[in-house]
Design an enzyme around this catalytic site. Structure first.
Site, PDB file in Angstrom:
ATOM      1  N   HIS A   1     -21.465   4.131  -2.154  1.00 40.62           N
ATOM      2  CA  HIS A   1     -21.451   2.792  -2.754  1.00 40.62           C
ATOM      3  C   HIS A   1     -20.036   2.527  -3.261  1.00 40.62           C
ATOM      4  O   HIS A   1     -19.226   3.463  -3.369  1.00 40.62           O
ATOM      5  CB  HIS A   1     -22.484   2.666  -3.888  1.00 40.62           C
ATOM      6  CG  HIS A   1     -22.222   3.572  -5.063  1.00 40.62           C
ATOM      7  ND1 HIS A   1     -21.164   3.414  -5.929  1.00 40.62           N
ATOM      8  CD2 HIS A   1     -22.896   4.663  -5.516  1.00 40.62           C
ATOM      9  CE1 HIS A   1     -21.188   4.338  -6.865  1.00 40.62           C
ATOM     10  NE2 HIS A   1     -22.229   5.125  -6.623  1.00 40.62           N
TER      11      HIS A   1
ATOM     12  N   SER B   1     -23.861  10.571  -6.792  1.00 37.16           N
ATOM     13  CA  SER B   1     -23.673   9.592  -5.723  1.00 37.16           C
ATOM     14  C   SER B   1     -22.813  10.193  -4.617  1.00 37.16           C
ATOM     15  O   SER B   1     -21.717  10.686  -4.874  1.00 37.16           O
ATOM     16  CB  SER B   1     -22.983   8.332  -6.256  1.00 37.16           C
ATOM     17  OG  SER B   1     -23.828   7.636  -7.127  1.00 37.16           O
TER      18      SER B   1
ATOM     19  N   ASP C   1     -37.793  19.356  -6.045  1.00 41.28           N
ATOM     20  CA  ASP C   1     -37.416  20.712  -6.427  1.00 41.28           C
ATOM     21  C   ASP C   1     -37.613  20.901  -7.934  1.00 41.28           C
ATOM     22  O   ASP C   1     -36.964  20.245  -8.749  1.00 41.28           O
ATOM     23  CB  ASP C   1     -35.953  20.963  -6.037  1.00 41.28           C
ATOM     24  CG  ASP C   1     -35.587  22.430  -6.071  1.00 41.28           C
ATOM     25  OD1 ASP C   1     -35.524  22.997  -7.171  1.00 41.28           O
ATOM     26  OD2 ASP C   1     -35.385  23.003  -4.983  1.00 41.28           O
TER      27      ASP C   1
END
Length: 331
Positions: free
Chosen positions: A159, A295, A280
């Protein structure tokens, strides 16, 4: 891929091998890239100077607000003063050092439009001309490298780096990527995103940032720099089902954690191609799920790189959005 395998990988391989092969870019299933998952620090020099505050200055005649009186606002991007390009505080000081008292033409960008303002600097009590504003001339943060290609090109974040609240990529002149060591994490909870706490040395440059786009930041790894190249993988398309993510939550060690892709598309209008859920238990226990700083974390399925994490759901930190790798690499 096991957790033990990735815990064993540290910053030991020389990236010069990336430069020893030619590479023809394409999007066949046979295209291979080096997997990321390494946390990196980024310092990006933006184009123009972002105004983060307009204030008064103390003069012998009382308080004055030159920039505010001229109609300059917080959030404007200062592009030039009297025809001189402005990117840093030094650029502003250079123009003010030769000010002749007749007013300065300021060229600004506001909400995508170019506007002109005439500002009359005032001398503060030290005798120096001031505009009465605070600027930001660079953006600093941490994120995760998604992939590195044979020619050294890297992609990260998935992004853009953007001004808060605007969501659009900031215009950049250049940037540096630094080796980052994760010192700890702040666990995410419902309503509040957690974050990775990292430390990077300004002398450990591992890459140069070339572009900032809606699909991530891209650039070139510096030759002969040590980094934690893990292994290669072909690129593929995401599908609903079991998956894994690669990320660093301690030191410089890339680890593999289980996840599940809930939604998958090859390309969505808002680049939110994937909805992913962390499954997890160890990662959830340590982090609460997805953290700011993750990210760019690679998403794998059947050994193929299919996407990158981009956002966390504030109301459920175990879930988040991702971008498909083919969408990301299409630029």
């Amino acid at each position: 891929m096991t957790k033990k395998l990735y815990r064993a990988l540290t910053i030991i391989l020389i990236i010069v091998s990336l430069y020893s092969f030619g590479w023809v870019k394409g999007y066949s299933e046979e295209r291979e890239v080096y997997l990321g998952g390494m946390t990196a620090g980024f310092v990006i020099d933006n184009e123009g100077a972002t105004i983060i505050g307009v204030n008064e200055i103390t003069t012998i005649n009382g308080m004055r607000a030159p920039a505010g009186d001229a109609g300059i606002k917080t959030g404007d991007i200062l592009i030039s003063l009297d025809g001189k390009t402005v990117n840093t505080a030094k650029d502003i000081a250079s123009v003010l050092s030769v000010y002749d008292g007749n007013g300065i033409t300021a060229v600004l960008e506001r909400d995508g439009e170019i506007i002109l303002k005439i500002v009359y600097p005032e001398k503060d009590i030290s005798g120096e001309y001031k505009l009465g504003l605070f600027i930001r001339d660079e953006f600093t943060g941490i994120g995760t490298i998604t992939y590195i290609e044979e020619d050294g090109t890297f992609g990260a974040l998935g992004h853009p780096v953007s001004d808060k609240g605007k969501g659009k990529p900031i215009k950049i002149n250049s940037g540096k990527m630094y080796l980052c060591t994760v010192m700890g994490v702040t666990k995410g909870v419902r309503g509040k995103a957690g974050e990775i706490r990292g430390l990077f040395d300004g002398n450990e440059i591992i890459g140069n940032v070339k572009s900032n786009t809606v699909k991530g930041i891209f650039g070139k790894i510096v030759p002969n720099i040590k980094t934690s190249l893990t292994k290669k993988a072909t690129i593929g398309d995401p599908t609903p089902g079991n998956a894994q993510i690669l990320c660093t939550i301690e030191g410089n060690t890339v680890e593999c954690f289980s996840a599940s892709i809930i939604k998958a598309a090859s390309s969505a209008a808002d680049n939110k191609d994937i909805v992913i859920k962390i499954t997890d238990k160890e990662l959830i226990e340590k982090t609460g799920g997805i953290l700011q700083g993750m990210s760019g974390s690679p998403i794998l399925q059947d050994g193929k790189l299919v996407g990158a994490i981009t956002h966390v759901f504030l109301n459920d930190p175990e879930k988040g959005f991702g971008i498909s790798i083919k969408n990301m690499m299409a630029g």
